[in-house]
Design a protein around this motif. Structure first.
Motif, PDB file in Angstrom:
ATOM      1  N   TYR A 140       0.944  -1.322   0.079  1.00 31.46           N
ATOM      2  CA  TYR A 140      -0.137   0.045   0.036  1.00 31.46           C
ATOM      3  C   TYR A 140       0.809   1.216   0.132  1.00 31.46           C
ATOM      4  O   TYR A 140       0.587   2.152  -0.670  1.00 31.46           O
ATOM      5  CB  TYR A 140      -0.919  -0.053   1.232  1.00 31.46           C
ATOM      6  N   ARG A 141       1.773   1.241   0.854  1.00 31.75           N
ATOM      7  CA  ARG A 141       2.705   2.459   1.042  1.00 31.75           C
ATOM      8  C   ARG A 141       3.507   2.717  -0.415  1.00 31.75           C
ATOM      9  O   ARG A 141       3.790   3.898  -0.764  1.00 31.75           O
ATOM     10  CB  ARG A 141       3.548   2.367   2.313  1.00 31.75           C
ATOM     11  N   SER A 142       3.835   1.575  -0.807  1.00 28.16           N
ATOM     12  CA  SER A 142       4.819   1.979  -1.794  1.00 28.16           C
ATOM     13  C   SER A 142       4.117   2.084  -3.388  1.00 28.16           C
ATOM     14  O   SER A 142       4.490   2.827  -4.284  1.00 28.16           O
ATOM     15  CB  SER A 142       5.597   0.651  -2.097  1.00 28.16           C
ATOM     16  N   TRP A 144       0.129   2.303  -3.598  1.00 29.28           N
ATOM     17  CA  TRP A 144      -1.186   3.009  -3.501  1.00 29.28           C
ATOM     18  C   TRP A 144      -1.302   4.207  -2.727  1.00 29.28           C
ATOM     19  O   TRP A 144      -2.496   4.960  -3.092  1.00 29.28           O
ATOM     20  CB  TRP A 144      -2.276   1.907  -2.949  1.00 29.28           C
ATOM     21  N   GLN A 145      -0.597   4.479  -1.942  1.00 31.56           N
ATOM     22  CA  GLN A 145      -0.583   5.719  -0.966  1.00 31.56           C
ATOM     23  C   GLN A 145      -0.574   7.041  -1.894  1.00 31.56           C
ATOM     24  O   GLN A 145      -1.405   7.953  -1.742  1.00 31.56           O
ATOM     25  CB  GLN A 145       0.321   5.576   0.012  1.00 31.56           C
ATOM     26  N   ALA A 146       0.552   7.019  -2.485  1.00 38.97           N
ATOM     27  CA  ALA A 146       0.871   8.109  -3.485  1.00 38.97           C
ATOM     28  C   ALA A 146      -0.329   8.508  -4.488  1.00 38.97           C
ATOM     29  O   ALA A 146      -0.941   9.638  -4.538  1.00 38.97           O
ATOM     30  CB  ALA A 146       1.982   8.345  -4.133  1.00 38.97           C
ATOM     31  N   ARG A 147      -0.942   7.433  -5.048  1.00 38.81           N
ATOM     32  CA  ARG A 147      -2.002   7.551  -6.113  1.00 38.81           C
ATOM     33  C   ARG A 147      -3.141   8.293  -5.175  1.00 38.81           C
ATOM     34  O   ARG A 147      -4.043   9.037  -5.623  1.00 38.81           O
ATOM     35  CB  ARG A 147      -2.430   6.241  -6.664  1.00 38.81           C
ATOM     36  N   ILE A 148      -3.755   7.498  -3.890  1.00 34.52           N
ATOM     37  CA  ILE A 148      -4.932   7.934  -3.327  1.00 34.52           C
ATOM     38  C   ILE A 148      -4.772   9.436  -2.830  1.00 34.52           C
ATOM     39  O   ILE A 148      -5.533  10.089  -3.072  1.00 34.52           O
ATOM     40  CB  ILE A 148      -5.063   6.874  -2.167  1.00 34.52           C
ATOM     41  N   LEU A 149      -3.501   9.742  -2.209  1.00 36.49           N
ATOM     42  CA  LEU A 149      -3.240  11.384  -2.168  1.00 36.49           C
ATOM     43  C   LEU A 149      -3.391  12.176  -3.164  1.00 36.49           C
ATOM     44  O   LEU A 149      -3.583  13.498  -2.896  1.00 36.49           O
ATOM     45  CB  LEU A 149      -1.818  11.308  -1.328  1.00 36.49           C
ATOM     46  N   ARG A 150      -3.085  11.648  -4.247  1.00 41.10           N
ATOM     47  CA  ARG A 150      -3.370  12.507  -5.562  1.00 41.10           C
ATOM     48  C   ARG A 150      -4.654  12.699  -6.115  1.00 41.10           C
ATOM     49  O   ARG A 150      -4.931  13.221  -7.360  1.00 41.10           O
ATOM     50  CB  ARG A 150      -2.098  12.262  -6.568  1.00 41.10           C
TER      51      ARG A 150
END
Length: 178
Positions: A140-142, A144-150
């Protein structure tokens, strides 16, 4: 409101600075408590471990909440496993006789087939579950996290009153430097 509170805490845990293995083993220890009957004395020992060792206590609570329904659904399987270990395997009869004749073992409730079966199953699943949860957190951190935050949805949601209320109530704001 409980579901919303629970979801906010889960998101906060995913975005925390805790290492994935801390989260994984916290979740796995919470799962041991959830999969075994609640009144079992060994749950106090597991809760003590959850408090003492360097694992995520929040992940432990998450594991307790998420895995408790599964524990109730698997009671029949745990009963059969406990029956196999306590009754059906004749080679273990001498061990169980000696074990249950020692002082204080009677208070462990391990002579109950559901308690013994669920404890054995949860201990066998402890390390694989910790590794699986840690893998999921890393993944998730590698990716999905950046995608979700953007995402547009997240940007829209972060401007709502609900999000602002949650950020103030729980002391978190995501985005920016991560």
């Amino acid at each position: 409101m409980f579901v919303l509170d629970f979801a906010l805490k889960a998101v906060k845990l995913l975005h925390s600075e805790e290492r994935p293995m801390q989260i994984g083993f916290g979740f796995a220890l919470g799962s041991v408590i959830a999969l075994t009957p609640l009144g079992s004395p060994h749950n106090l020992l597991v809760l003590l471990l959850l408090c003492i060792i360097n694992v995520s206590f929040s992940a432990g609570l998450l594991g307790m909440v998420l895995m408790a329904p599964l524990g109730y659904l698997l009671d029949g399987v745990f009963n059969r496993l406990g029956q196999l270990l306590l009754i059906d395997l004749d080679g273990l009869t001498a061990f169980w006789t000696a074990f249950f004749n020692t002082p204080f073992v009677v208070f462990t409730r391990l002579n109950n087939t559901v308690v013994l079966g669920s404890l054995v199953a949860s201990l066998v699943l402890l390390v694989p579950m910790a590794w699986l949860v840690a893998f999921a957190v890393r993944r998730y951190r590698s990716s999905w996290q950046a995608r979700i935050l953007r995402s547009r949805f997240y940007r829209w949601f972060s401007m709502t009153r609900f999000y602002v209320w949650g950020a103030k109530a729980y002391g978190f704001v995501y985005g920016g430097s991560r």
